[in-house]
Scaffold this motif. Structure first.
Motif, PDB file in Angstrom:
ATOM      1  N   ASN A   1      35.249 -48.850  56.962  1.00 28.16           N
ATOM      2  CA  ASN A   1      36.136 -49.364  55.914  1.00 28.16           C
ATOM      3  C   ASN A   1      35.819 -50.825  55.609  1.00 28.16           C
ATOM      4  O   ASN A   1      35.829 -51.237  54.448  1.00 28.16           O
ATOM      5  N   LEU A   2      35.516 -51.590  56.646  1.00 21.92           N
ATOM      6  CA  LEU A   2      35.137 -52.986  56.447  1.00 21.92           C
ATOM      7  C   LEU A   2      33.841 -53.086  55.649  1.00 21.92           C
ATOM      8  O   LEU A   2      33.759 -53.849  54.679  1.00 21.92           O
ATOM      9  N   ALA A   3      32.823 -52.319  56.029  1.00 27.13           N
ATOM     10  CA  ALA A   3      31.541 -52.355  55.319  1.00 27.13           C
ATOM     11  C   ALA A   3      31.735 -51.997  53.846  1.00 27.13           C
ATOM     12  O   ALA A   3      31.149 -52.637  52.961  1.00 27.13           O
ATOM     13  N   HIS A   4      32.571 -50.987  53.570  1.00 25.31           N
ATOM     14  CA  HIS A   4      32.861 -50.592  52.181  1.00 25.31           C
ATOM     15  C   HIS A   4      33.523 -51.749  51.422  1.00 25.31           C
ATOM     16  O   HIS A   4      33.142 -52.071  50.290  1.00 25.31           O
ATOM     17  N   THR A   5      34.500 -52.375  52.037  1.00 32.24           N
ATOM     18  CA  THR A   5      35.220 -53.478  51.392  1.00 32.24           C
ATOM     19  C   THR A   5      34.282 -54.625  51.067  1.00 32.24           C
ATOM     20  O   THR A   5      34.321 -55.185  49.962  1.00 32.24           O
ATOM     21  N   LEU A   6      33.426 -54.974  52.029  1.00 32.02           N
ATOM     22  CA  LEU A   6      32.463 -56.054  51.793  1.00 32.02           C
ATOM     23  C   LEU A   6      31.499 -55.699  50.670  1.00 32.02           C
ATOM     24  O   LEU A   6      31.187 -56.543  49.814  1.00 32.02           O
TER      25      LEU A   6
ATOM     26  N   CYS B   1      32.108 -53.797  48.162  1.00 35.13           N
ATOM     27  CA  CYS B   1      32.855 -53.934  46.907  1.00 35.13           C
ATOM     28  C   CYS B   1      32.973 -55.388  46.472  1.00 35.13           C
ATOM     29  O   CYS B   1      33.115 -55.677  45.280  1.00 35.13           O
ATOM     30  N   ALA B   2      32.908 -56.302  47.432  1.00 31.64           N
ATOM     31  CA  ALA B   2      32.953 -57.739  47.121  1.00 31.64           C
ATOM     32  C   ALA B   2      31.572 -58.315  46.872  1.00 31.64           C
ATOM     33  O   ALA B   2      31.424 -59.511  46.613  1.00 31.64           O
ATOM     34  N   GLY B   3      30.538 -57.480  46.965  1.00 27.27           N
ATOM     35  CA  GLY B   3      29.181 -57.923  46.668  1.00 27.27           C
ATOM     36  C   GLY B   3      28.446 -58.556  47.835  1.00 27.27           C
ATOM     37  O   GLY B   3      27.450 -59.252  47.624  1.00 27.27           O
ATOM     38  N   VAL B   4      28.918 -58.327  49.059  1.00 31.86           N
ATOM     39  CA  VAL B   4      28.256 -58.877  50.247  1.00 31.86           C
ATOM     40  C   VAL B   4      28.124 -57.781  51.307  1.00 31.86           C
ATOM     41  O   VAL B   4      28.641 -56.680  51.143  1.00 31.86           O
TER      42      VAL B   4
END
Length: 136
Positions: A63-68, A70-73
Motif C-alpha cells: 500500500n505504501l509503494a502504491h501511494t508513493l 501515485c505521488a510520482g516517487v
C-alpha cells in the motif's frame, strides 16, 4: 488571534486507488515537498489482511509503494518510517519483510510496541514521511 496563512503553501491530497475510508482522512497528503502518510494492512475492499504479521506487513508496504507511485516517487524517496506493532516478537518479521522493500541508505526509523491499533486484528501500522517534488 487569526493566523495569516497567505504566506504558507497549502497541503494537497494524493489520489490513490486504496480503499476509500469512511473516516475523515486522506491516505496521503503533501506539503512543501514532503509526503505524509499512514498505511495499514487492508486490501482494495477495505478488508483487513489475514495470515499474521508477515502478510500484514507485506500488504502495508505494498500500500505504501502504491501511494508513493501515485505521488510520482518510489520507496527510495522515503525519509522516515515509524513502525507500530502490537507485539515485540513481530519486529523480526517486520524487519525481514522491510529489508525486501528498502535498500541502503535506509530511511530513518523508529519502532514502537503498542497495546493495540485502531482496527481490531491489526498487527502493524506505518507512519511514513517521504520527499516529493515541490509543486507549491
Amino acid at each position: 488571534m487569526s493566523l495569516n496563512t497567505s504566506s504558507y503553501s497549502t497541503k494537497a491530497a494524493v489520489p490513490t486507488q486504496l480503499f476509500a475510508s469512511k473516516a475523515p482522512l486522506e491516505w496521503a497528503v503533501t506539503h512543501n515537498g514532503t509526503l505524509y502518510t499512514a498505511q495499514i494492512p487492508i486490501d482494495a475492499q477495505g478488508q483487513l489482511i489475514e495470515g499474521g504479521i508477515e502478510a500484514q506487513t507485506r500488504q502495508t508496504l505494498d500500500n505504501l509503494a502504491h501511494t508513493l507511485e501515485c505521488a510520482g516517487v518510489g520507496l527510495d524517496a522515503v525519509l522516515q518510517v515509524l513502525i507500530y506493532v502490537t507485539d515485540r516478537s513481530y519486529l523480526a518479521t517486520v524487519n525481514s519483510v522491510y529489508a525486501e522493500y528498502f535498500s541502503a541508505p535506509y530511511p530513518n526509523r523508529a519502532a514502537m510496541i503498542v497495546a493495540g491499533l485502531a482496527r481490531e486484528g491489526m498487527l502493524v501500522e506505518l507512519a511514513v514521511y517521504a520527499a516529493v517534488p515541490n509543486t507549491d
